[in-house]
Design a protein around this motif. Sequence first.
Motif, PDB file in Angstrom:
ATOM      1  N   UNK A  64       0.841  -1.209   0.000  1.00 52.32           N
ATOM      2  CA  UNK A  64       0.000   0.000   0.000  1.00 52.32           C
ATOM      3  C   UNK A  64       0.873   1.254   0.000  1.00 52.32           C
ATOM      4  N   UNK A  65       1.922   1.230   0.805  1.00 46.65           N
ATOM      5  CA  UNK A  65       2.849   2.357   0.866  1.00 46.65           C
ATOM      6  C   UNK A  65       3.478   2.598  -0.508  1.00 46.65           C
ATOM      7  N   UNK A  66       3.962   1.519  -1.126  1.00 46.30           N
ATOM      8  CA  UNK A  66       4.597   1.630  -2.442  1.00 46.30           C
ATOM      9  C   UNK A  66       3.622   2.196  -3.465  1.00 46.30           C
ATOM     10  N   UNK A  67       2.382   1.759  -3.422  1.00 42.35           N
ATOM     11  CA  UNK A  67       1.381   2.260  -4.359  1.00 42.35           C
ATOM     12  C   UNK A  67       1.117   3.748  -4.148  1.00 42.35           C
ATOM     13  N   UNK A  68       1.160   4.180  -2.903  1.00 40.29           N
ATOM     14  CA  UNK A  68       0.877   5.586  -2.594  1.00 40.29           C
ATOM     15  C   UNK A  68       2.042   6.518  -2.907  1.00 40.29           C
ATOM     16  N   UNK A  69       3.260   6.064  -2.720  1.00 38.23           N
ATOM     17  CA  UNK A  69       4.397   6.967  -2.892  1.00 38.23           C
ATOM     18  C   UNK A  69       5.152   6.767  -4.203  1.00 38.23           C
ATOM     19  N   UNK A  70       4.878   5.694  -4.914  1.00 38.61           N
ATOM     20  CA  UNK A  70       5.605   5.406  -6.147  1.00 38.61           C
ATOM     21  C   UNK A  70       5.550   6.534  -7.160  1.00 38.61           C
ATOM     22  N   UNK A  71       4.366   7.087  -7.354  1.00 40.43           N
ATOM     23  CA  UNK A  71       4.194   8.180  -8.312  1.00 40.43           C
ATOM     24  C   UNK A  71       4.954   9.428  -7.863  1.00 40.43           C
ATOM     25  N   UNK A  72       4.909   9.735  -6.589  1.00 41.38           N
ATOM     26  CA  UNK A  72       5.629  10.895  -6.068  1.00 41.38           C
ATOM     27  C   UNK A  72       7.139  10.719  -6.206  1.00 41.38           C
ATOM     28  N   UNK A  73       7.633   9.520  -5.953  1.00 43.51           N
ATOM     29  CA  UNK A  73       9.075   9.269  -6.099  1.00 43.51           C
ATOM     30  C   UNK A  73       9.520   9.439  -7.553  1.00 43.51           C
TER      31      UNK A  73
END
Length: 104
Positions: A64-73
Amino acid sequence: VCTNQGFISVVAHDSAIWPFLLMQLSERVEEIRGMATGTTFLEVSKGKFKNLRVLMPARDLVLQYAANVGEQLEQIRVLRKQNAKLTEARDLLLPRLMSGDLAV
């Protein structure tokens, strides 16, 4: 992958956890620096680095964390690349503008 001067590499063997691992290590830079020794330059030994524990939440939370921050990274990566190009352009143009070699 994250590598230091002594070629200690941190590799996320599960690509789904790299965003969490990246943020975990980024938040612990001062702690890692505190483990460093050396007179010419500070370096963290492999032995000390191996003792650095990373607490991993349950896999579903990491995903869930990866899905939420992947685009921002990815956006951060693109913006850093653009910033480097703009800095290069500024460093090339500014002296020419200041000397009058380039008219505005």
